[in-house]
Design an enzyme around this catalytic site. Structure first.
Site, mmCIF file in Angstrom:
data_model
loop_
_atom_site.group_PDB
_atom_site.id
_atom_site.type_symbol
_atom_site.label_atom_id
_atom_site.label_comp_id
_atom_site.label_asym_id
_atom_site.label_seq_id
_atom_site.Cartn_x
_atom_site.Cartn_y
_atom_site.Cartn_z
ATOM 1 N N GLY A 227 156.482 149.528 37.390
ATOM 2 C CA GLY A 227 156.474 150.717 36.547
ATOM 3 C C GLY A 227 157.390 150.541 35.345
ATOM 4 O O GLY A 227 157.964 149.469 35.132
ATOM 5 N N ALA A 228 157.536 151.595 34.567
ATOM 6 C CA ALA A 228 158.467 151.575 33.428
ATOM 7 C C ALA A 228 158.865 153.016 33.111
ATOM 8 O O ALA A 228 158.167 153.967 33.488
ATOM 9 C CB ALA A 228 157.827 150.917 32.204
ATOM 10 N N ASP A 229 159.977 153.155 32.425
ATOM 11 C CA ASP A 229 160.455 154.486 32.025
ATOM 12 C C ASP A 229 159.992 154.848 30.626
ATOM 13 O O ASP A 229 159.753 156.017 30.334
ATOM 14 C CB ASP A 229 161.981 154.523 32.125
ATOM 15 C CG ASP A 229 162.426 154.265 33.544
ATOM 16 O OD1 ASP A 229 162.097 155.090 34.407
ATOM 17 O OD2 ASP A 229 163.037 153.215 33.805
ATOM 18 N N GLY B 263 165.232 153.056 35.599
ATOM 19 C CA GLY B 263 165.406 154.434 36.070
ATOM 20 C C GLY B 263 165.818 154.471 37.529
ATOM 21 O O GLY B 263 166.513 155.391 37.967
ATOM 22 N N GLY C 287 160.266 151.893 42.106
ATOM 23 C CA GLY C 287 159.994 153.217 41.544
ATOM 24 C C GLY C 287 158.793 153.840 42.233
ATOM 25 O O GLY C 287 158.130 153.202 43.066
ATOM 26 N N SER C 288 158.474 155.083 41.846
ATOM 27 C CA SER C 288 157.442 155.821 42.579
ATOM 28 C C SER C 288 156.031 155.278 42.317
ATOM 29 O O SER C 288 155.191 155.252 43.231
ATOM 30 C CB SER C 288 157.515 157.310 42.218
ATOM 31 O OG SER C 288 157.383 157.490 40.823
ATOM 32 N N GLU D 82 164.185 143.304 38.820
ATOM 33 C CA GLU D 82 162.870 143.490 38.181
ATOM 34 C C GLU D 82 162.684 142.500 37.028
ATOM 35 O O GLU D 82 161.596 141.938 36.846
ATOM 36 C CB GLU D 82 162.734 144.930 37.665
ATOM 37 C CG GLU D 82 162.589 145.955 38.780
ATOM 38 C CD GLU D 82 162.635 147.389 38.294
ATOM 39 O OE1 GLU D 82 162.090 148.242 38.992
ATOM 40 O OE2 GLU D 82 163.226 147.663 37.232
HETATM 41 C C1 5RP Z 1 163.176 151.162 38.490
HETATM 42 C C2 5RP Z 1 162.192 151.165 37.390
HETATM 43 C C3 5RP Z 1 160.933 151.949 37.605
HETATM 44 O O1 5RP Z 1 159.851 151.104 37.497
HETATM 45 C C4 5RP Z 1 160.875 153.046 36.572
HETATM 46 O O2 5RP Z 1 162.038 153.855 36.727
HETATM 47 C C5 5RP Z 1 159.618 153.904 36.703
HETATM 48 O O3 5RP Z 1 159.662 154.631 37.880
HETATM 49 P P1 5RP Z 1 158.540 155.698 38.265
HETATM 50 O O4 5RP Z 1 157.277 154.940 38.515
HETATM 51 O O5 5RP Z 1 159.108 156.359 39.512
HETATM 52 O O6 5RP Z 1 158.411 156.667 37.128
HETATM 53 O O7 5RP Z 1 162.361 150.579 36.351
HETATM 54 O O8 5RP Z 1 164.344 150.482 38.126
#
Ligand code: 5RP
Length: 237
Positions: A88-90, A102, A31-32, A109
């Site tokens: 990261g997490a959503d 996400g 993720g970003s 993960e």
């Molecule tokens: C990918 C993930 C990411 O960690 C999550 O979507 C958060 O992404 P971002 O830092 O871009 O908001 O779970 O599968």
């Protein structure tokens, strides 16, 4: 808003890298926000502030980025331990239960998170919620030949599933494992993440769902206070 969110993500990514010590085997999230953390790790390895780090990636995204930055990698099967995983997490609830996926990377993960001695979450303040799934849909990775059958079984659990569609490619998102993703909404959100995680993973054809229960040891939150980015170590409720 996007610019403020970027500043929160950058601040929290840097704070997480401060927890890395020489010689660690590191789980590198996706993720970003995780990408910003990996870039900072690459910079500190490059100028000698950190040494002798081995990464275990959680996605093709991480593999490409680590290769670009010259971060040494090993496969999950090749390491005896993971000292620290940063991801990261959503969504994050007050008990540190998470929705992830996400980026459709939640299978790898979760494997890395389960294996890590410490699992540190890096999020911007927009990810904090009182209850999971009121905003973000729950990702479920499924075998391609089973997506309709699994959708029916999710409906029996009270979930409305939609097949995640790709952008700039006709058809669905295909995961790093070659599977599909269903995004699921439960009316009223998820009351019992532990129970639902197990029920969904018990459906034949499901590889993994994006509920990460009792895995996060620490949640670092990037926020803007008086116009400046700040990082908060979130207390668990
Ligand atoms: C990918 C993930 C990411 O960690 C999550 O979507 C958060 O992404 P971002 O830092 O871009 O908001 O779970 O599968």
């Amino acid at each position: 808003m996007a610019e403020l969110q970027d500043r929160m993500k950058q601040a929290v990514a840097l704070a997480a890298v401060d927890q890395i010590n020489d010689g660690m085997v590191l789980g590198l999230g996706s993720g970003s926000t995780a990408a910003l953390m990996i870039r900072e790790l690459g910079a500190r390895l490059d100028d000698g502030r950190l040494r002798n780090i081995t990464g275990v990636t959680t996605s093709f995204q991480g593999e490409v980025l680590a290769a670009e930055l010259g971060i040494p990698l090993l496969a999950l099967n090749a390491v005896d331990r993971i000292d620290l995983a940063i991801d990261g997490a959503d969504e994050v609830d007050p008990a540190f239960q998470l929705i992830k996926g996400g980026g459709a990377c939640h299978v790898q993960e979760k494997l890395v998170a389960c294996r890590a001695e410490r699992f540190v979450i890096v999020v911007d303040a927009t990810k904090l919620v009182s209850r999971l799934n009121l905003g973000f849909l729950l990702p479920v990775e499924v075998l391609p030949g089973a997506w309709r059958q699994v959708s029916g079984q999710l409906a029996a659990l009270g979930g409305a599933a939609e097949l995640r569609m790709a952008v700039r490619k006709a058809g669905p998102v295909v995961t790093d494992q070659g599977n599909l993703v269903l995004d699921v909404r439960f009316e009223g959100g998820i009351a019992d993440p532990r129970d639902l995680e197990a029920r969904i993973n018990n459906i034949p054809g499901v590889l993994e769902n994006g509920l990460f229960v009792d895995l996060a040891d620490q949640v670092l939150v990037g926020e803007i206070v008086d116009g400046e980015p700040r990082v908060r170590d979130l207390p668990r409720a």
